[in-house]
Design an enzyme around this catalytic site. Sequence first.
Site, mmCIF file in Angstrom:
data_model
loop_
_atom_site.group_PDB
_atom_site.id
_atom_site.type_symbol
_atom_site.label_atom_id
_atom_site.label_comp_id
_atom_site.label_asym_id
_atom_site.label_seq_id
_atom_site.Cartn_x
_atom_site.Cartn_y
_atom_site.Cartn_z
ATOM 1 N N HIS A 66 0.865 -1.182 0.000
ATOM 2 C CA HIS A 66 0.000 0.000 0.000
ATOM 3 C C HIS A 66 0.904 1.236 0.000
ATOM 4 C CE1 HIS A 66 -3.599 2.339 1.904
ATOM 5 N NE2 HIS A 66 -2.957 3.048 1.023
ATOM 6 N N GLU A 114 0.672 8.277 -3.371
ATOM 7 C CA GLU A 114 1.584 7.784 -2.330
ATOM 8 C C GLU A 114 2.840 8.644 -2.263
ATOM 9 O OE1 GLU A 114 0.997 5.260 0.014
ATOM 10 O OE2 GLU A 114 -1.012 5.552 -0.785
ATOM 11 N N HIS A 118 3.176 10.630 1.134
ATOM 12 C CA HIS A 118 4.132 9.964 2.034
ATOM 13 C C HIS A 118 5.582 10.067 1.548
ATOM 14 C CE1 HIS A 118 0.616 8.215 3.988
ATOM 15 N NE2 HIS A 118 0.195 7.796 2.809
HETATM 16 P P1 5GP Z 1 -3.078 6.766 2.182
HETATM 17 O O1 5GP Z 1 -3.925 7.874 1.581
HETATM 18 O O2 5GP Z 1 -2.551 7.159 3.534
HETATM 19 O O3 5GP Z 1 -1.996 6.301 1.295
HETATM 20 O O4 5GP Z 1 -3.997 5.500 2.426
HETATM 21 C C1 5GP Z 1 -5.358 5.518 2.544
HETATM 22 C C2 5GP Z 1 -6.025 5.609 1.189
HETATM 23 O O5 5GP Z 1 -5.355 4.773 0.259
HETATM 24 C C3 5GP Z 1 -7.401 5.140 1.187
HETATM 25 O O6 5GP Z 1 -8.294 6.125 1.578
HETATM 26 C C4 5GP Z 1 -7.606 4.775 -0.267
HETATM 27 O O7 5GP Z 1 -8.146 5.871 -0.932
HETATM 28 C C5 5GP Z 1 -6.249 4.521 -0.762
HETATM 29 N N1 5GP Z 1 -6.042 3.159 -1.241
HETATM 30 C C6 5GP Z 1 -5.795 2.028 -0.571
HETATM 31 N N2 5GP Z 1 -5.530 1.026 -1.405
HETATM 32 C C7 5GP Z 1 -5.632 1.550 -2.632
HETATM 33 C C8 5GP Z 1 -5.466 1.028 -3.936
HETATM 34 O O8 5GP Z 1 -5.122 -0.128 -4.169
HETATM 35 N N3 5GP Z 1 -5.690 1.913 -4.935
HETATM 36 C C9 5GP Z 1 -6.045 3.208 -4.742
HETATM 37 N N4 5GP Z 1 -6.263 3.981 -5.791
HETATM 38 N N5 5GP Z 1 -6.162 3.725 -3.539
HETATM 39 C C10 5GP Z 1 -5.969 2.901 -2.513
#
Ligand code: 5GP
Length: 257
Positions: A66, A114, A118
């Site tokens: 992720h 990402e 991050h």
């Molecule tokens: P972060 O924004 O901190 O990286 O993680 C949370 C967000 O990641 C979630 O709200 C979701 O929108 C996104 N997310 C998690 N897995 C996936 C994925 O496989 N694809 C996409 N497009 N978004 C993801």
Amino acid sequence: MRPAAPHRLLLSSLCLALCCLGGARGSRRSDNHEWKKLIMVHHWPVTVCKEVENDCRDPPDYWTIHGLWPDKAEECNGSWHFHLEEIKDLMPEMKMYWPDVIHPLNHSHFWKHEWEKHGTCAAQLDALNSQKKYFGGSLDLYRDLNLNSMLQKLGIKPSINYYQVSDIKDALASIYGVIPKIQCLPPQQGEEVQTIGQIELCFTKELRLRNCTEPGEPGGPGGPAPRGPRTGVSGGTGLEVCEDGPAFYPPPPGALP
Ligand code: 5GP
């Protein structure tokens, strides 16, 4: 002598401006982008699909990346934009191990997200201070951790039978020598138990494994019950640190007879 009225007005405007400036500085200070640990977040694609309730045709049947997230810092440099070009050499591995599970036909939006949220913070480390190094370094950590093989070795496989979260946590801790964090989707309507969604393993700034939680911390051994959603996929109910107790590790669609 008291200042004349126009001067008083000028003075109060000055004060107001200074107050605003102070406030702005104050809020910037609290948003100081300091962080202590890096979190390698693996997610289980079947659960990601369940969470967003989209079709997600044929999600990978292995844990994928992720992200690699500094704790306590996000969006550290809004002007450092993502350029797919910079990671073109990593493309085959990125598509395989860091796919956009939700939009499998277009991965780059997810990578951009990402990076901007991050990666720009992780880039404070020399070892991760470019897009090539951030994504390449994350792939290296993922490969080194080898979570899929470790779970296999531990006999932890997707199953219709439930696991105890503490068993998975203890088994992973015995392999890696540090405390991982496991996140779940809380039971949805009509479900008996939570569903495993993410496994996090944490690193120091020197990229050495360290505990994700310490005794007494929420989600840590002996700590208070975890509170509230931590990550939420839009349209989903959000992941939380798993409650101690049974959890479902869902098999990929079609894997069951
Ligand atoms: P972060 O924004 O901190 O990286 O993680 C949370 C967000 O990641 C979630 O709200 C979701 O929108 C996104 N997310 C998690 N897995 C996936 C994925 O496989 N694809 C996409 N497009 N978004 C993801």
